[in-house]
Design an enzyme around this catalytic site. Structure first.
Site, PDB file in Angstrom:
ATOM      1  N   THR A  96      39.791  40.383  45.055  1.00  0.00           N
ATOM      2  CA  THR A  96      39.390  39.214  46.248  1.00  0.00           C
ATOM      3  C   THR A  96      38.777  38.038  45.172  1.00  0.00           C
ATOM      4  O   THR A  96      37.715  38.184  44.732  1.00  0.00           O
ATOM      5  CB  THR A  96      38.588  39.326  47.230  1.00  0.00           C
ATOM      6  OG1 THR A  96      39.114  40.515  48.043  1.00  0.00           O
ATOM      7  CG2 THR A  96      38.185  38.012  48.153  1.00  0.00           C
ATOM      8  N   LYS A 171      42.730  35.746  52.736  1.00  0.00           N
ATOM      9  CA  LYS A 171      41.456  36.814  52.543  1.00  0.00           C
ATOM     10  C   LYS A 171      40.195  36.059  52.752  1.00  0.00           C
ATOM     11  O   LYS A 171      39.183  36.414  53.450  1.00  0.00           O
ATOM     12  CB  LYS A 171      41.463  37.141  51.181  1.00  0.00           C
ATOM     13  CG  LYS A 171      40.219  38.225  50.871  1.00  0.00           C
ATOM     14  CD  LYS A 171      40.387  39.674  51.393  1.00  0.00           C
ATOM     15  CE  LYS A 171      39.175  40.572  51.295  1.00  0.00           C
ATOM     16  NZ  LYS A 171      39.480  41.657  51.324  1.00  0.00           N
ATOM     17  N   LYS A 239      30.084  37.752  47.045  1.00  0.00           N
ATOM     18  CA  LYS A 239      30.730  36.995  45.957  1.00  0.00           C
ATOM     19  C   LYS A 239      32.068  36.456  47.020  1.00  0.00           C
ATOM     20  O   LYS A 239      32.314  35.117  46.685  1.00  0.00           O
ATOM     21  CB  LYS A 239      31.403  38.143  45.152  1.00  0.00           C
ATOM     22  CG  LYS A 239      32.786  37.383  44.255  1.00  0.00           C
ATOM     23  CD  LYS A 239      33.921  38.215  44.678  1.00  0.00           C
ATOM     24  CE  LYS A 239      34.216  39.593  44.909  1.00  0.00           C
ATOM     25  NZ  LYS A 239      35.377  40.195  45.480  1.00  0.00           N
TER      26      LYS A 239
HETATM   27  P1  NAP Z   1      34.476  48.643  42.258  1.00  0.00           P
HETATM   28  O1  NAP Z   1      34.645  50.016  42.823  1.00  0.00           O
HETATM   29  O2  NAP Z   1      33.189  47.977  41.690  1.00  0.00           O
HETATM   30  O3  NAP Z   1      35.636  48.528  40.778  1.00  0.00           O
HETATM   31  C1  NAP Z   1      35.650  47.081  40.164  1.00  0.00           C
HETATM   32  C2  NAP Z   1      36.644  47.510  39.242  1.00  0.00           C
HETATM   33  O4  NAP Z   1      36.805  46.382  38.103  1.00  0.00           O
HETATM   34  C3  NAP Z   1      36.221  48.534  38.236  1.00  0.00           C
HETATM   35  O5  NAP Z   1      37.451  49.321  37.588  1.00  0.00           O
HETATM   36  C4  NAP Z   1      35.870  47.868  36.882  1.00  0.00           C
HETATM   37  O6  NAP Z   1      35.814  48.441  35.487  1.00  0.00           O
HETATM   38  C5  NAP Z   1      36.576  46.662  36.748  1.00  0.00           C
HETATM   39  N1  NAP Z   1      36.106  45.457  36.509  1.00  0.00           N
HETATM   40  C6  NAP Z   1      34.956  44.701  36.690  1.00  0.00           C
HETATM   41  N2  NAP Z   1      34.691  43.871  35.670  1.00  0.00           N
HETATM   42  C7  NAP Z   1      35.606  43.871  34.714  1.00  0.00           C
HETATM   43  C8  NAP Z   1      36.031  43.351  33.649  1.00  0.00           C
HETATM   44  N3  NAP Z   1      34.882  42.245  33.170  1.00  0.00           N
HETATM   45  N4  NAP Z   1      36.916  43.664  32.836  1.00  0.00           N
HETATM   46  C9  NAP Z   1      37.738  44.464  33.122  1.00  0.00           C
HETATM   47  N5  NAP Z   1      37.491  45.448  34.328  1.00  0.00           N
HETATM   48  C10 NAP Z   1      36.430  44.902  35.112  1.00  0.00           C
HETATM   49  O7  NAP Z   1      34.988  47.590  43.179  1.00  0.00           O
HETATM   50  P2  NAP Z   1      36.154  47.736  44.211  1.00  0.00           P
HETATM   51  O8  NAP Z   1      35.430  47.985  45.476  1.00  0.00           O
HETATM   52  O9  NAP Z   1      37.485  48.404  43.709  1.00  0.00           O
HETATM   53  O10 NAP Z   1      36.671  46.374  44.473  1.00  0.00           O
HETATM   54  C11 NAP Z   1      37.744  45.749  43.779  1.00  0.00           C
HETATM   55  C12 NAP Z   1      38.152  44.392  44.284  1.00  0.00           C
HETATM   56  O11 NAP Z   1      38.665  44.560  45.550  1.00  0.00           O
HETATM   57  C13 NAP Z   1      36.840  43.135  44.542  1.00  0.00           C
HETATM   58  O12 NAP Z   1      37.492  42.157  44.353  1.00  0.00           O
HETATM   59  C14 NAP Z   1      36.705  43.498  45.877  1.00  0.00           C
HETATM   60  O13 NAP Z   1      36.325  42.257  46.519  1.00  0.00           O
HETATM   61  C15 NAP Z   1      38.096  43.860  46.553  1.00  0.00           C
HETATM   62  N6  NAP Z   1      38.094  44.605  47.816  1.00  0.00           N
HETATM   63  C16 NAP Z   1      37.472  45.750  48.168  1.00  0.00           C
HETATM   64  C17 NAP Z   1      37.170  46.620  49.192  1.00  0.00           C
HETATM   65  C18 NAP Z   1      36.342  47.664  49.214  1.00  0.00           C
HETATM   66  O14 NAP Z   1      36.044  48.002  50.618  1.00  0.00           O
HETATM   67  N7  NAP Z   1      35.745  48.156  48.168  1.00  0.00           N
HETATM   68  C19 NAP Z   1      37.927  46.078  50.120  1.00  0.00           C
HETATM   69  C20 NAP Z   1      39.031  44.899  49.992  1.00  0.00           C
HETATM   70  C21 NAP Z   1      38.912  44.367  48.877  1.00  0.00           C
HETATM   71  P3  NAP Z   1      34.626  49.540  35.343  1.00  0.00           P
HETATM   72  O15 NAP Z   1      34.816  50.900  35.803  1.00  0.00           O
HETATM   73  O16 NAP Z   1      34.476  49.416  33.584  1.00  0.00           O
HETATM   74  O17 NAP Z   1      33.445  48.813  35.767  1.00  0.00           O
END
Ligand code: NAP
Length: 294
Positions: A96, A171, A239
């Site tokens: 997102t 979104k 965010k």
């Molecule tokens: P998360 O568990 O914190 O995972 C974040 C991922 O992004 C990890 O693989 C992290 O790598 C990677 N990352 C972050 N900064 C980076 C960088 N500078 N360079 C390369 N990789 C990087 O988050 P998530 O819940 O999966 O969410 C991911 C996205 O989906 C977000 O935009 C969120 O808003 C969206 N989303 C989440 C949900 C939910 O329920 N969780 C639902 C809908 C949408 P590392 O492993 O190295 O930290």
């Protein structure tokens, strides 16, 4: 051999289960993650390839599917992928981020003949694990038709919303509702505790009537039991709300619900609770409901 060999970048709470579904449906070519140990573990589990770099992964794929945290993280992985991307490849972003970042990245990639698709998702970690996400997609229609099966591999519904940027705009609208519902449910359940109502019966009654909803059903019990570990990090919702606030400023629109929710989450992030699920908001609501209730 499919012409949709797909590499996944970003193996967090959402990206890892997406990769599992892509593997099960025969699309997965390889994975890359900033923290390499996550990629090596998942590659071993799925019997797939762990690339050394985003560019190396891009070189071997027709589609790069990205799921990282924020705008600058997406910009960084797209930049690192560029040397490996070739004309005709497609980058699908499921993170997102803001519509403006999306449109800017699409323009950069178009210069190399690479197509860009914004496909943010809704449905939570449960939706990702169960392959029941709802994807809102911005793309040129011919590109959408081509890559739709990739997104469908982990989704219950895939909807084309319009040109590039429309998925992220949708979104943003979605997140206004998500934050408003979270405010209402957390405040309501804090009141229920204050009134000493029986927890299970309260949740059963609320979810049988007009107050029912995803957040109440999936997070009601865990938040009343003080468990906030799984799901959607509240720092990530903050965010998203900053993205919505920027859109509101551009449009000259007042959004008091979003303003209030953003203040609440900023307070929780300052208190060190940014990695808690968004239902952790109930702690703030309880702390503001008088003594003896936290
Ligand atoms: P998360 O568990 O914190 O995972 C974040 C991922 O992004 C990890 O693989 C992290 O790598 C990677 N990352 C972050 N900064 C980076 C960088 N500078 N360079 C390369 N990789 C990087 O988050 P998530 O819940 O999966 O969410 C991911 C996205 O989906 C977000 O935009 C969120 O808003 C969206 N989303 C989440 C949900 C939910 O329920 N969780 C639902 C809908 C949408 P590392 O492993 O190295 O930290």
């Amino acid at each position: 051999m499919t012409d949709l060999r797909t590499g996944v970048i970003g193996l967090g709470a959402m990206g890892a289960p997406m990769a599992r579904h892509l593997s099960a449906k025969g699309f997965l070519q390889g994975v890359w993650n900033r923290t390499a140990s996550k990629a090596t573990q998942l590659a071993a589990e799925l019997d797939t390839w762990h690339a050394d770099s985003p560019a190396a992964l891009a070189q071997q794929c027709d589609v790069l599917l990205v799921c990282v945290s924020r705008d600058q993280d997406l910009e960084s992985v797209v930049e690192q992928s560029l040397p490996g991307l070739r004309a005709g490849s497609v980058v699908i972003d499921t993170s997102t981020v803001s519509p403006s970042t999306t449109v800017a990245l699409a323009a950069v990639l178009a210069g190399k003949g690479v197509d860009y698709v914004d496909a943010p998702v809704s449905g939570g970690v449960e939706g990702a694990i169960n392959g029941r996400l709802v994807a809102m997609v911005g793309a040129e229609l011919t590109i959408f038709s081509r890559i739709q099966p990739v997104i469908a591999a982990f989704s219950a519904a895939v909807t084309h919303m319009g040109p590039v940027g429309s998925g992220q705009a949708t979104k943003a609208v979605n997140q206004v509702i998500v934050c408003g519902v979270a405010e209402a449910v957390c405040e309501a359940l804090a009141l229920g505790e204050k009134l000493n109502l029986p927890r299970e019966r309260l949740l059963a009654v609320l979810s049988s009537g007009a107050a029912d909803g995803w957040f109440l059903r999936h997070r009601g019990l865990s938040m009343l039991e003080g468990r906030f570990e799984k799901g959607f990090k509240l720092s990530l919702l903050l965010k998203d709300l900053e993205i919505v606030k920027a859109l509101a400023r551009e449009l000259g629109m007042q959004m008091p619900v979003v303003e209030h929710a953003a203040q609440d989450y900023a307070e929780l992030v300052s208190a060190g609770e940014g990695n808690n699920d968004i239902s952790g908001l109930i702690r703030l609501k309880k702390s503001k409901s008088g003594p003896g209730n936290d």
